[in-house]
Design a protein around this motif. Sequence first.
Motif, PDB file in Angstrom:
ATOM      1  N   PHE A  29      -4.600   3.631 -22.154  1.00  0.00           N
ATOM      2  CA  PHE A  29      -4.849   3.993 -20.901  1.00  0.00           C
ATOM      3  C   PHE A  29      -6.060   2.765 -20.211  1.00  0.00           C
ATOM      4  O   PHE A  29      -5.732   2.303 -19.246  1.00  0.00           O
ATOM      5  N   ALA A  30      -6.993   2.192 -21.030  1.00  0.00           N
ATOM      6  CA  ALA A  30      -8.058   1.548 -20.419  1.00  0.00           C
ATOM      7  C   ALA A  30      -7.832   0.322 -20.456  1.00  0.00           C
ATOM      8  O   ALA A  30      -8.324  -0.485 -19.659  1.00  0.00           O
ATOM      9  N   ASP A  31      -6.469  -0.130 -21.032  1.00  0.00           N
ATOM     10  CA  ASP A  31      -6.069  -1.445 -21.083  1.00  0.00           C
ATOM     11  C   ASP A  31      -5.328  -1.920 -20.034  1.00  0.00           C
ATOM     12  O   ASP A  31      -4.825  -2.889 -19.809  1.00  0.00           O
ATOM     13  N   TYR A  32      -4.891  -0.945 -19.263  1.00  0.00           N
ATOM     14  CA  TYR A  32      -4.006  -1.223 -18.123  1.00  0.00           C
ATOM     15  C   TYR A  32      -4.489  -0.608 -16.717  1.00  0.00           C
ATOM     16  O   TYR A  32      -5.222   0.114 -16.594  1.00  0.00           O
ATOM     17  N   GLY A  33      -4.059  -1.421 -15.686  1.00  0.00           N
ATOM     18  CA  GLY A  33      -4.387  -1.290 -14.363  1.00  0.00           C
ATOM     19  C   GLY A  33      -3.209  -0.280 -14.022  1.00  0.00           C
ATOM     20  O   GLY A  33      -1.912  -0.696 -14.284  1.00  0.00           O
ATOM     21  N   ILE A  34      -3.145   0.703 -13.476  1.00  0.00           N
ATOM     22  CA  ILE A  34      -2.399   1.806 -13.068  1.00  0.00           C
ATOM     23  C   ILE A  34      -2.200   1.980 -11.557  1.00  0.00           C
ATOM     24  O   ILE A  34      -3.125   2.049 -10.983  1.00  0.00           O
ATOM     25  N   ALA A  35      -0.819   1.708 -11.067  1.00  0.00           N
ATOM     26  CA  ALA A  35      -0.958   1.694  -9.669  1.00  0.00           C
ATOM     27  C   ALA A  35       0.175   2.550  -9.323  1.00  0.00           C
ATOM     28  O   ALA A  35       1.112   2.981  -9.875  1.00  0.00           O
ATOM     29  N   TRP A  36      -0.033   2.880  -7.931  1.00  0.00           N
ATOM     30  CA  TRP A  36       1.149   3.374  -7.207  1.00  0.00           C
ATOM     31  C   TRP A  36       2.037   2.579  -6.216  1.00  0.00           C
ATOM     32  O   TRP A  36       1.167   1.870  -5.541  1.00  0.00           O
ATOM     33  N   PHE A  37       3.022   2.585  -6.524  1.00  0.00           N
ATOM     34  CA  PHE A  37       4.017   1.684  -5.334  1.00  0.00           C
ATOM     35  C   PHE A  37       4.812   2.657  -4.667  1.00  0.00           C
ATOM     36  O   PHE A  37       5.088   3.769  -5.283  1.00  0.00           O
ATOM     37  N   ARG A  38       5.442   2.302  -3.679  1.00  0.00           N
ATOM     38  CA  ARG A  38       6.613   3.086  -2.974  1.00  0.00           C
ATOM     39  C   ARG A  38       7.511   2.064  -2.541  1.00  0.00           C
ATOM     40  O   ARG A  38       7.426   0.841  -2.217  1.00  0.00           O
ATOM     41  N   GLN A  39       8.869   2.585  -2.318  1.00  0.00           N
ATOM     42  CA  GLN A  39       9.916   1.853  -1.863  1.00  0.00           C
ATOM     43  C   GLN A  39      10.831   2.620  -1.035  1.00  0.00           C
ATOM     44  O   GLN A  39      11.278   3.643  -1.432  1.00  0.00           O
ATOM     45  N   ALA A  40      10.795   1.928   0.116  1.00  0.00           N
ATOM     46  CA  ALA A  40      11.672   2.760   1.308  1.00  0.00           C
ATOM     47  C   ALA A  40      13.098   2.327   1.490  1.00  0.00           C
ATOM     48  O   ALA A  40      13.192   1.052   0.973  1.00  0.00           O
ATOM     49  N   PRO A  41      14.008   2.927   1.876  1.00  0.00           N
ATOM     50  CA  PRO A  41      15.377   2.219   1.931  1.00  0.00           C
ATOM     51  C   PRO A  41      15.356   1.020   2.734  1.00  0.00           C
ATOM     52  O   PRO A  41      15.224   1.004   3.600  1.00  0.00           O
ATOM     53  N   GLY A  42      15.946   0.070   1.920  1.00  0.00           N
ATOM     54  CA  GLY A  42      16.097  -1.415   2.717  1.00  0.00           C
ATOM     55  C   GLY A  42      14.717  -2.032   2.658  1.00  0.00           C
ATOM     56  O   GLY A  42      14.772  -3.036   3.240  1.00  0.00           O
ATOM     57  N   LYS A  43      13.756  -1.603   2.208  1.00  0.00           N
ATOM     58  CA  LYS A  43      12.256  -2.250   2.159  1.00  0.00           C
ATOM     59  C   LYS A  43      12.270  -2.811   0.834  1.00  0.00           C
ATOM     60  O   LYS A  43      12.655  -2.088  -0.294  1.00  0.00           O
ATOM     61  N   GLU A  44      11.077  -3.730   0.739  1.00  0.00           N
ATOM     62  CA  GLU A  44      10.674  -4.165  -0.739  1.00  0.00           C
ATOM     63  C   GLU A  44       9.601  -3.066  -1.098  1.00  0.00           C
ATOM     64  O   GLU A  44       8.871  -2.352  -0.374  1.00  0.00           O
ATOM     65  N   ARG A  45       9.513  -2.964  -2.279  1.00  0.00           N
ATOM     66  CA  ARG A  45       8.513  -2.432  -3.002  1.00  0.00           C
ATOM     67  C   ARG A  45       6.930  -2.699  -2.588  1.00  0.00           C
ATOM     68  O   ARG A  45       6.849  -3.901  -2.943  1.00  0.00           O
ATOM     69  N   GLU A  46       6.269  -1.797  -2.315  1.00  0.00           N
ATOM     70  CA  GLU A  46       4.768  -2.079  -1.779  1.00  0.00           C
ATOM     71  C   GLU A  46       3.916  -1.556  -2.590  1.00  0.00           C
ATOM     72  O   GLU A  46       3.948  -0.272  -2.959  1.00  0.00           O
ATOM     73  N   MET A  47       2.804  -1.972  -2.949  1.00  0.00           N
ATOM     74  CA  MET A  47       1.776  -1.429  -3.545  1.00  0.00           C
ATOM     75  C   MET A  47       0.823  -0.543  -2.706  1.00  0.00           C
ATOM     76  O   MET A  47       0.354  -0.871  -1.833  1.00  0.00           O
ATOM     77  N   ILE A  48       0.577   0.549  -3.133  1.00  0.00           N
ATOM     78  CA  ILE A  48      -0.236   1.742  -2.540  1.00  0.00           C
ATOM     79  C   ILE A  48      -1.754   1.553  -2.880  1.00  0.00           C
ATOM     80  O   ILE A  48      -2.658   1.538  -2.266  1.00  0.00           O
ATOM     81  N   SER A  49      -1.755   1.475  -4.269  1.00  0.00           N
ATOM     82  CA  SER A  49      -3.291   1.874  -4.769  1.00  0.00           C
ATOM     83  C   SER A  49      -3.185   1.346  -6.104  1.00  0.00           C
ATOM     84  O   SER A  49      -2.222   1.356  -6.775  1.00  0.00           O
ATOM     85  N   LEU A  50      -4.359   0.822  -6.927  1.00  0.00           N
ATOM     86  CA  LEU A  50      -4.334   0.722  -8.286  1.00  0.00           C
ATOM     87  C   LEU A  50      -5.715   1.109  -8.736  1.00  0.00           C
ATOM     88  O   LEU A  50      -6.963   0.949  -8.199  1.00  0.00           O
ATOM     89  N   PHE A  51      -5.749   1.587 -10.096  1.00  0.00           N
ATOM     90  CA  PHE A  51      -6.983   2.122 -10.398  1.00  0.00           C
ATOM     91  C   PHE A  51      -7.143   1.595 -11.977  1.00  0.00           C
ATOM     92  O   PHE A  51      -5.962   1.228 -12.688  1.00  0.00           O
ATOM     93  N   ARG A  52      -8.050   1.144 -12.417  1.00  0.00           N
ATOM     94  CA  ARG A  52      -8.682   0.380 -13.334  1.00  0.00           C
ATOM     95  C   ARG A  52      -9.643   1.237 -14.318  1.00  0.00           C
ATOM     96  O   ARG A  52     -10.812   1.282 -13.709  1.00  0.00           O
ATOM     97  N   GLN A  53      -9.517   1.812 -15.321  1.00  0.00           N
ATOM     98  CA  GLN A  53     -10.330   2.624 -15.810  1.00  0.00           C
ATOM     99  C   GLN A  53     -11.514   1.975 -16.263  1.00  0.00           C
ATOM    100  O   GLN A  53     -12.704   2.586 -16.124  1.00  0.00           O
ATOM    101  N   LEU A  54     -11.315   0.705 -16.898  1.00  0.00           N
ATOM    102  CA  LEU A  54     -12.560   0.183 -17.538  1.00  0.00           C
ATOM    103  C   LEU A  54     -13.784   0.035 -16.470  1.00  0.00           C
ATOM    104  O   LEU A  54     -14.885  -0.094 -16.702  1.00  0.00           O
ATOM    105  N   SER A  55     -13.308  -0.495 -15.159  1.00  0.00           N
ATOM    106  CA  SER A  55     -14.238  -0.703 -14.094  1.00  0.00           C
ATOM    107  C   SER A  55     -14.406   0.679 -13.289  1.00  0.00           C
ATOM    108  O   SER A  55     -15.564   0.667 -12.633  1.00  0.00           O
ATOM    109  N   GLY A  56     -13.730   1.574 -13.532  1.00  0.00           N
ATOM    110  CA  GLY A  56     -13.604   2.694 -12.696  1.00  0.00           C
ATOM    111  C   GLY A  56     -13.439   2.704 -11.234  1.00  0.00           C
ATOM    112  O   GLY A  56     -13.571   3.416 -10.257  1.00  0.00           O
ATOM    113  N   ARG A  57     -12.563   1.432 -10.848  1.00  0.00           N
ATOM    114  CA  ARG A  57     -12.561   0.953  -9.629  1.00  0.00           C
ATOM    115  C   ARG A  57     -11.226   1.444  -9.105  1.00  0.00           C
ATOM    116  O   ARG A  57     -10.289   1.365  -9.945  1.00  0.00           O
ATOM    117  N   THR A  58     -11.149   1.733  -7.558  1.00  0.00           N
ATOM    118  CA  THR A  58      -9.601   2.160  -7.236  1.00  0.00           C
ATOM    119  C   THR A  58      -9.587   0.986  -6.070  1.00  0.00           C
ATOM    120  O   THR A  58     -10.651   1.033  -5.201  1.00  0.00           O
TER     121      THR A  58
END
Length: 124
Positions: A29-58
């Motif tokens: 888990f600590a080696d990766y940035g974990i993100a939420w994306f969403r994709q609405a019909p007919g639209k591109e996938r867009e990033m909502i948020s990203l969490f990085r355990q090592l830095s503790g930042r969102t």
Amino acid sequence: EVQLVESGGALAQAGGSLRLSCVVSGITFADYGIAWFRQAPGKEREMISLFRQLSGRTHYGNSATGRFTMSADNAKNTVYLQMSGLKSEDTAVYYCAAGYRIEYSDSPVDFVYWGQGTQVTVSS
């Protein structure tokens, strides 16, 4: 086997709230940035948020409206997305994704592992 398993998607009323969960397994888990994306019909996938355990930042992407809050339970290798004040335009499939050593990125190509997605539908 790497797995990202989302849950919590549902049909919700406008103005309501939902909390999505993503359980991550098979990677450090600590080696990766974990993100939420969403994709609405007919639209591109867009990033909502990203969490990085090592830095503790969102970090939040442009699509985050102040109504979404990402959190994590490091002990459970789980991230959450709390959504409030839901609007019809929040209707989309929401995905959890993992990118190796990603501190910040809003590009889907930077994320190597993806969940199957969970559907959020907001009725007005």
